[in-house]
Design a protein around this motif. Structure first.
Motif, PDB file in Angstrom:
ATOM      1  N   MET A   1     121.795  33.035  -2.145  1.00  0.00           N
ATOM      2  CA  MET A   1     122.265  34.401  -2.271  1.00  0.00           C
ATOM      3  C   MET A   1     121.142  35.413  -2.409  1.00  0.00           C
ATOM      4  N   THR A   2     119.925  34.860  -2.821  1.00  0.00           N
ATOM      5  CA  THR A   2     118.768  35.939  -3.236  1.00  0.00           C
ATOM      6  C   THR A   2     118.321  36.495  -1.730  1.00  0.00           C
ATOM      7  N   PRO A   3     118.045  35.820  -0.715  1.00  0.00           N
ATOM      8  CA  PRO A   3     117.442  36.481   0.460  1.00  0.00           C
ATOM      9  C   PRO A   3     118.677  37.006   1.127  1.00  0.00           C
ATOM     10  N   GLY A   4     120.060  36.481   0.731  1.00  0.00           N
ATOM     11  CA  GLY A   4     121.056  36.762   1.792  1.00  0.00           C
ATOM     12  C   GLY A   4     121.482  38.263   1.304  1.00  0.00           C
ATOM     13  N   VAL A   5     121.301  38.542  -0.071  1.00  0.00           N
ATOM     14  CA  VAL A   5     121.507  40.176  -0.563  1.00  0.00           C
ATOM     15  C   VAL A   5     120.555  41.187   0.120  1.00  0.00           C
ATOM     16  N   ALA A   6     119.072  40.738   0.240  1.00  0.00           N
ATOM     17  CA  ALA A   6     118.249  41.575   0.802  1.00  0.00           C
ATOM     18  C   ALA A   6     118.380  41.580   2.237  1.00  0.00           C
ATOM     19  N   ILE A   7     118.802  40.697   2.863  1.00  0.00           N
ATOM     20  CA  ILE A   7     119.004  40.576   4.506  1.00  0.00           C
ATOM     21  C   ILE A   7     120.263  41.523   4.814  1.00  0.00           C
TER      22      ILE A   7
ATOM     23  N   MET B   1     111.398  47.877   4.029  1.00  0.00           N
ATOM     24  CA  MET B   1     112.753  47.121   3.365  1.00  0.00           C
ATOM     25  C   MET B   1     112.315  45.708   4.215  1.00  0.00           C
ATOM     26  N   VAL B   2     112.082  45.843   5.281  1.00  0.00           N
ATOM     27  CA  VAL B   2     112.037  44.583   6.162  1.00  0.00           C
ATOM     28  C   VAL B   2     110.942  43.476   5.492  1.00  0.00           C
ATOM     29  N   LEU B   3     109.676  44.211   5.426  1.00  0.00           N
ATOM     30  CA  LEU B   3     108.508  43.608   4.865  1.00  0.00           C
ATOM     31  C   LEU B   3     108.900  42.997   3.443  1.00  0.00           C
ATOM     32  N   PHE B   4     109.593  43.725   2.485  1.00  0.00           N
ATOM     33  CA  PHE B   4     109.852  43.172   1.304  1.00  0.00           C
ATOM     34  C   PHE B   4     111.078  42.127   1.358  1.00  0.00           C
ATOM     35  N   THR B   5     111.930  42.127   2.263  1.00  0.00           N
ATOM     36  CA  THR B   5     112.874  40.987   2.332  1.00  0.00           C
ATOM     37  C   THR B   5     112.201  39.853   3.059  1.00  0.00           C
ATOM     38  N   VAL B   6     111.148  39.947   3.754  1.00  0.00           N
ATOM     39  CA  VAL B   6     110.274  38.791   4.279  1.00  0.00           C
ATOM     40  C   VAL B   6     109.520  38.198   2.975  1.00  0.00           C
ATOM     41  N   THR B   7     109.160  39.010   2.284  1.00  0.00           N
ATOM     42  CA  THR B   7     108.567  38.527   0.995  1.00  0.00           C
ATOM     43  C   THR B   7     109.482  37.688   0.213  1.00  0.00           C
ATOM     44  N   ILE B   8     110.624  38.229  -0.232  1.00  0.00           N
ATOM     45  CA  ILE B   8     111.601  37.598  -0.837  1.00  0.00           C
ATOM     46  C   ILE B   8     112.014  36.246  -0.287  1.00  0.00           C
TER      47      ILE B   8
END
Length: 117
Positions: free
Chosen positions: A20-26, A96-103
């Motif tokens: 769920m953690t990366p899913g929410v960001a994606i 946002m994309v870079l932060f999501t990749v980091t997450i």
């Protein structure tokens, strides 16, 4: 030898739903990309909120880990710095994309550490 803290009772639930953690960001980034592609003003900021919520979910996962991963525990601080506090950094889709990749990387790293030992 490093001391470990006792595992909180909610650790089982958090580790079961780790995706769920990366899913929410994606999903937030995809909604923002959709809002940019189609001129929909109400889809302007789900990427920001997706990154912020995902960083707090990552904090919960890191807190549930008995080793207490500090790198993952500080992601909400970076989310606040990048997305809430005013700065010269544009709060647009590339950030946002870079932060999501980091997450995603931090979630995979944390799950690897939890599964390993």
């Amino acid at each position: 030898m490093a001391q470990t803290k006792p595992t909180p009772p909610f650790a089982e639930v958090i580790n079961r739903y780790w995706y769920m953690t990366p899913g929410v960001a994606i999903i937030g980034v995809l909604l923002t990309a959709l809002g940019i592609t189609l001129p929909l003003p109400f889809l302007a900021a789900p990427g920001i909120w997706g990154c912020i919520i995902a960083s707090f979910l990552l904090l919960g996962m890191a807190f549930a880990d008995p080793k207490r991963d500090l790198v993952s525990m500080f992601t909400p601080l970076y989310a606040v710095i990048f997305f809430i506090l005013p700065s010269d950094i544009p709060q647009e889709l590339p950030l946002m994309v870079l932060f999501t990749v980091t997450i995603i990387i931090l979630t995979a790293r944390l799950q690897w550490r939890i599964r390993k030992g």
